[in-house]
Design a protein around this motif. Structure first.
Motif, PDB file in Angstrom:
ATOM      1  N   LYS A 146       0.715  -1.432  -0.026  1.00 34.91           N
ATOM      2  CA  LYS A 146      -0.015   0.110   0.216  1.00 34.91           C
ATOM      3  C   LYS A 146       1.045   1.232   0.056  1.00 34.91           C
ATOM      4  O   LYS A 146       0.469   2.207   0.596  1.00 34.91           O
ATOM      5  N   ASP A 147       1.944   1.356  -0.827  1.00 32.22           N
ATOM      6  CA  ASP A 147       2.752   2.067  -0.810  1.00 32.22           C
ATOM      7  C   ASP A 147       2.122   3.539  -1.178  1.00 32.22           C
ATOM      8  O   ASP A 147       1.559   3.709  -2.041  1.00 32.22           O
ATOM      9  N   LEU A 148       2.571   4.659  -0.421  1.00 31.28           N
ATOM     10  CA  LEU A 148       2.203   5.928  -0.669  1.00 31.28           C
ATOM     11  C   LEU A 148       0.605   6.154  -0.471  1.00 31.28           C
ATOM     12  O   LEU A 148       0.039   7.241  -0.851  1.00 31.28           O
ATOM     13  N   SER A 149      -0.130   5.314   0.051  1.00 30.82           N
ATOM     14  CA  SER A 149      -1.564   5.252   0.065  1.00 30.82           C
ATOM     15  C   SER A 149      -2.201   5.952   1.066  1.00 30.82           C
ATOM     16  O   SER A 149      -3.285   5.884   1.446  1.00 30.82           O
ATOM     17  N   GLY A 150      -1.380   6.584   2.154  1.00 35.40           N
ATOM     18  CA  GLY A 150      -1.959   7.418   3.302  1.00 35.40           C
ATOM     19  C   GLY A 150      -1.682   6.807   4.501  1.00 35.40           C
ATOM     20  O   GLY A 150      -1.932   5.508   4.709  1.00 35.40           O
ATOM     21  N   ALA A 151      -1.355   7.294   5.464  1.00 36.60           N
ATOM     22  CA  ALA A 151      -1.188   6.908   6.789  1.00 36.60           C
ATOM     23  C   ALA A 151      -1.361   7.982   8.013  1.00 36.60           C
ATOM     24  O   ALA A 151      -1.185   8.968   7.858  1.00 36.60           O
ATOM     25  N   SER A 152      -1.395   7.591   9.074  1.00 34.44           N
ATOM     26  CA  SER A 152      -1.763   8.304  10.259  1.00 34.44           C
ATOM     27  C   SER A 152      -0.312   8.997  10.888  1.00 34.44           C
ATOM     28  O   SER A 152       0.230   7.880  10.914  1.00 34.44           O
ATOM     29  N   LEU A 153      -0.309  10.125  11.144  1.00 32.29           N
ATOM     30  CA  LEU A 153       0.935  10.428  11.900  1.00 32.29           C
ATOM     31  C   LEU A 153       0.579  11.227  13.068  1.00 32.29           C
ATOM     32  O   LEU A 153       1.099  11.940  13.608  1.00 32.29           O
ATOM     33  N   GLY A 154      -0.396  10.423  13.889  1.00 32.30           N
ATOM     34  CA  GLY A 154      -0.739  10.922  15.388  1.00 32.30           C
ATOM     35  C   GLY A 154      -1.928  11.831  15.130  1.00 32.30           C
ATOM     36  O   GLY A 154      -3.014  11.306  14.864  1.00 32.30           O
ATOM     37  N   LEU A 207      12.412  18.884  -9.344  1.00 31.30           N
ATOM     38  CA  LEU A 207      10.896  18.847  -8.960  1.00 31.30           C
ATOM     39  C   LEU A 207      10.213  18.062 -10.241  1.00 31.30           C
ATOM     40  O   LEU A 207       9.106  17.328 -10.085  1.00 31.30           O
ATOM     41  N   ASN A 208      10.644  18.409 -11.404  1.00 29.68           N
ATOM     42  CA  ASN A 208      10.001  17.486 -12.452  1.00 29.68           C
ATOM     43  C   ASN A 208      10.411  16.184 -12.317  1.00 29.68           C
ATOM     44  O   ASN A 208       9.272  15.296 -12.882  1.00 29.68           O
ATOM     45  N   ALA A 209      11.332  15.591 -11.899  1.00 28.26           N
ATOM     46  CA  ALA A 209      11.362  14.212 -11.752  1.00 28.26           C
ATOM     47  C   ALA A 209      10.548  13.648 -10.743  1.00 28.26           C
ATOM     48  O   ALA A 209       9.878  12.493 -10.845  1.00 28.26           O
ATOM     49  N   LEU A 210      10.357  14.325  -9.646  1.00 20.81           N
ATOM     50  CA  LEU A 210       9.528  13.924  -8.649  1.00 20.81           C
ATOM     51  C   LEU A 210       8.127  13.785  -9.165  1.00 20.81           C
ATOM     52  O   LEU A 210       7.381  12.988  -8.858  1.00 20.81           O
ATOM     53  N   ALA A 211       7.700  14.705  -9.882  1.00 23.26           N
ATOM     54  CA  ALA A 211       6.529  14.882 -10.358  1.00 23.26           C
ATOM     55  C   ALA A 211       6.117  13.695 -11.616  1.00 23.26           C
ATOM     56  O   ALA A 211       5.120  13.071 -11.517  1.00 23.26           O
ATOM     57  N   THR A 212       7.267  13.534 -12.227  1.00 22.70           N
ATOM     58  CA  THR A 212       7.053  12.472 -13.302  1.00 22.70           C
ATOM     59  C   THR A 212       6.832  11.065 -12.414  1.00 22.70           C
ATOM     60  O   THR A 212       6.014  10.339 -12.902  1.00 22.70           O
ATOM     61  N   TYR A 213       7.787  10.624 -11.382  1.00 27.23           N
ATOM     62  CA  TYR A 213       7.497   9.413 -10.733  1.00 27.23           C
ATOM     63  C   TYR A 213       6.052   9.468  -9.975  1.00 27.23           C
ATOM     64  O   TYR A 213       5.384   8.524 -10.100  1.00 27.23           O
ATOM     65  N   LEU A 214       5.806  10.593  -9.424  1.00 24.70           N
ATOM     66  CA  LEU A 214       4.538  10.496  -8.433  1.00 24.70           C
ATOM     67  C   LEU A 214       3.399  10.215  -9.181  1.00 24.70           C
ATOM     68  O   LEU A 214       2.388   9.727  -9.006  1.00 24.70           O
ATOM     69  N   ALA A 215       3.286  10.692 -10.595  1.00 25.27           N
ATOM     70  CA  ALA A 215       2.365  10.589 -11.355  1.00 25.27           C
ATOM     71  C   ALA A 215       2.075   9.127 -12.153  1.00 25.27           C
ATOM     72  O   ALA A 215       1.125   8.958 -12.513  1.00 25.27           O
ATOM     73  N   THR A 216       2.887   8.460 -11.618  1.00 28.20           N
ATOM     74  CA  THR A 216       2.944   6.848 -12.414  1.00 28.20           C
ATOM     75  C   THR A 216       2.935   6.127 -11.205  1.00 28.20           C
ATOM     76  O   THR A 216       2.969   4.890 -11.442  1.00 28.20           O
ATOM     77  N   THR A 217       2.826   6.322  -9.948  1.00 30.46           N
ATOM     78  CA  THR A 217       2.744   5.232  -8.730  1.00 30.46           C
ATOM     79  C   THR A 217       1.867   4.347  -9.147  1.00 30.46           C
ATOM     80  O   THR A 217       0.620   4.600  -9.481  1.00 30.46           O
ATOM     81  N   LYS A 218       2.066   3.295  -8.447  1.00 28.39           N
ATOM     82  CA  LYS A 218       0.724   2.577  -8.443  1.00 28.39           C
ATOM     83  C   LYS A 218      -0.363   2.913  -7.539  1.00 28.39           C
ATOM     84  O   LYS A 218      -0.343   3.349  -6.681  1.00 28.39           O
ATOM     85  N   PRO A 219      -1.659   2.725  -8.555  1.00 25.66           N
ATOM     86  CA  PRO A 219      -2.902   3.459  -7.551  1.00 25.66           C
ATOM     87  C   PRO A 219      -3.520   2.537  -6.738  1.00 25.66           C
ATOM     88  O   PRO A 219      -3.452   1.269  -6.721  1.00 25.66           O
ATOM     89  N   VAL A 220      -3.709   3.097  -5.525  1.00 29.95           N
ATOM     90  CA  VAL A 220      -4.389   2.427  -4.378  1.00 29.95           C
ATOM     91  C   VAL A 220      -5.548   3.059  -3.997  1.00 29.95           C
ATOM     92  O   VAL A 220      -5.540   4.350  -3.734  1.00 29.95           O
ATOM     93  N   ARG A 221      -6.664   2.412  -4.007  1.00 30.06           N
ATOM     94  CA  ARG A 221      -8.209   3.119  -3.870  1.00 30.06           C
ATOM     95  C   ARG A 221      -8.476   2.661  -2.286  1.00 30.06           C
ATOM     96  O   ARG A 221      -8.219   1.510  -1.946  1.00 30.06           O
ATOM     97  N   THR A 261      -0.843   8.253  -4.240  1.00 31.27           N
ATOM     98  CA  THR A 261      -0.782   7.429  -5.476  1.00 31.27           C
ATOM     99  C   THR A 261      -1.603   8.197  -6.778  1.00 31.27           C
ATOM    100  O   THR A 261      -2.077   9.016  -6.550  1.00 31.27           O
ATOM    101  N   SER A 262      -1.284   7.188  -7.829  1.00 31.73           N
ATOM    102  CA  SER A 262      -1.801   8.123  -9.009  1.00 31.73           C
ATOM    103  C   SER A 262      -3.448   7.548  -8.926  1.00 31.73           C
ATOM    104  O   SER A 262      -3.852   7.670 -10.136  1.00 31.73           O
ATOM    105  N   ASP A 263      -3.859   7.033  -7.931  1.00 31.77           N
ATOM    106  CA  ASP A 263      -5.521   6.856  -8.042  1.00 31.77           C
ATOM    107  C   ASP A 263      -6.104   8.027  -8.091  1.00 31.77           C
ATOM    108  O   ASP A 263      -5.965   8.952  -7.633  1.00 31.77           O
ATOM    109  N   LYS A 264      -7.148   8.035  -9.102  1.00 32.74           N
ATOM    110  CA  LYS A 264      -7.755   9.267  -9.544  1.00 32.74           C
ATOM    111  C   LYS A 264      -9.117   9.583  -8.561  1.00 32.74           C
ATOM    112  O   LYS A 264      -9.452  10.511  -8.346  1.00 32.74           O
TER     113      LYS A 264
END
Length: 472
Positions: free
Chosen positions: A213-221, A279-293, A229-232
């Motif tokens: 569930k990489d990058l799909s959200g987490a509680s930080l307290g 910044l462009n590289a990060l945006a390119t990567y984040l736009a293509t991560t595995k979508p998690v709904r 993720t790239s989920d729409k």
């Protein structure tokens, strides 16, 4: 467990600008610098070292920042080149082992509040340059920060050896040959120095990142790091790459989102200072991560929920500030008395976007109430490009005129969700109280103690049985 549990993410301006900013902000002091020092300064910014290793009002990198985690409060260490209190006597090999493996010079384990599980992906060259920067350019601070003292048995650092065997990564970043060099650069930054997953990836029972569930959200307290993720629906799949870049650089996109707390710090100390290329590289990567709904998000993105609505006709002429003299005060009255002066009477925000709209907003469109509650309680204070984004918190001391109690904040939050965002989000005074005090505690500590107690009882019974057998 750390930035992971208290907050924070990572990245970018020009490389020269980043170097100059790091020298100015972080107290560097070397009359002459070589390439390694300059590159190391940029890597320190990319890795957001200053955010955790500098306490409010403290000297750069001198440690002492209190980080509340589900297992107790941890304090960051002094990482200046002080030989007495910092890392001045670390060899490069010692430094690399601490950064990438979580093991101090004396052989004791670091807690994963220092995100070595992400830094383990860093290249040998980047670690070398970072070492040179800290040893040659960071000003030594001769003071000891508060020491971390977790409750038993988490105070036994040796237990981290077993955690590391199970969950520590021991390989540097491996480029994907099927992807572009820009994508691989973005993946390296996100997975390594910028350690995005440390905050945005949910944790398992043993506080390990759930890779599925990489990058799909987490509680930080008290706060919640949302799905990126790239989920729409649940993620940022509908954002353009320019949107992602703008958000990382400024912490704000009109009509979409604004950064607070940990992400605000990451933008302030790290992302805004990175190069456009990164910044462009990060945006390119984040736009293509595995979508998690997340099923709780239904079929509508949090970024498009809500509409402009006014409560002025309901409350005009009253004194909608507190419920002291009106226990039946409504959420609309609380909104008009505490929020409308900045966010406007229809919650559309200010024309210049300084005060964001409360509809079409990632916080009010979320299925979790945590970030709205935390924003009302603690406010926002973010500095980017000589501009400040500020909102006062309403959860101060009871003597403060603007302080709202748990019930009032719950009522206000519920009204904002139902009127301007995702309807039917559950908000209670007990949830507000929990977030006010730093979020939920992990059951791991109690369960470990129970397990140890049970083990001790079994051991005692075994010894008793053995003694009786010998006596007979």
């Amino acid at each position: 467990m750390a930035k992971m549990m208290h907050s924070r993410l990572p990245d970018r301006i020009t490389l020269l600008g980043a170097f100059c900013t790091s020298i100015f902000l972080y107290g560097t002091a070397s009359a002459q610098s070589d390439g390694s020092t300059d590159r190391g300064a940029y890597i320190a910014v990319t890795s957001d070292c200053v955010a955790c290793h500098t306490a409010p009002g403290g000297k750069p990198f001198s440690g002492g920042l209190a980080m509340k985690t589900p297992l107790g409060t941890m304090y960051s260490t002094n990482i200046t080149p002080s030989r007495t209190f910092g890392i001045g006597d670390y060899s490069e090999a010692d430094f690399s082992r601490a950064v990438r493996k979580g093991i101090r010079k004396d052989g004791r384990n670091l807690y994963p509040a220092m995100p070595y599980t992400a830094y383990s992906y860093m290249t040998d060259q980047d670690v070398h340059d970072l070492y040179v920067y800290f040893m040659k350019s960071v000003q030594s601070v001769e003071s000891a920060p508060s020491k971390t003292s977790l409750p038993f048995p988490m105070n036994i650092r040796g237990s981290m050896m077993f955690w590391n065997v199970l969950f520590r990564n021991d390989r540097t970043f491996q480029p994907d040959p099927s992807r572009s060099s820009e994508w691989n650069r973005g993946a390296y930054l996100a997975q390594g120095p910028a350690h995005c997953g440390t905050c945005h990836t949910p944790r398992g029972f043993l506080m390990q990142e759930k890779s599925s569930k990489d990058l799909s959200g987490a509680s930080l307290g008290a706060w919640y790091a949302p799905n990126i993720t790239s989920d729409k629906i649940s993620g940022i799949g509908n954002w353009s790459r320019e949107n992602i870049k703008t958000y990382l650089k400024t912490g704000h996109i009109d009509g979409l989102a604004q950064a607070a707390d940990g992400m605000g710090e990451a933008v302030e100390h790290s992302f805004q200072h990175l190069t456009d290329a990164d910044l462009n590289a990060l945006a390119t990567y984040l736009a293509t991560t595995k979508p998690v709904r997340d099923p709780a998000d239904g079929e509508v993105s949090r970024f498009v929920l809500g509409k402009p609505t006014s409560s002025a006709d309901e409350v005009r002429g009253g004194r909608p500030i507190r419920s002291d003299d009106n226990p039946n005060i409504s959420g609309a009255e609380l909104f008009m008395g505490n929020c409308a002066s900045c966010h406007n009477y229809r919650a559309q925000g200010s024309r210049d976007g300084y005060y964001p709209s409360l509809w079409h907003n990632s916080v009010t469109g979320a299925s979790s109430p945590d970030n709205l509650i935390a924003t009302i309680l603690f406010g926002v204070d973010r500095h980017v490009s000589d501009a400040e984004a500020f909102m006062p918190g309403f959860g101060g001391k009871k003597t403060d005129a603007t302080q709202l109690n748990d019930s009032e904040i719950a009522k206000l939050s519920k009204y904002i969700f139902d009127t301007y965002g995702r309807k039917n989000v559950s908000v209670s005074a007990s949830q507000v109280a929990l977030i006010r005090h730093g979020g939920a505690r992990s059951p791991l500590l109690v369960l470990i103690r129970v397990g140890m107690a049970a083990g001790a009882i079994l051991l005692a019974l075994g010894c008793f049985w053995r003694v009786r057998k010998i006596v007979k």
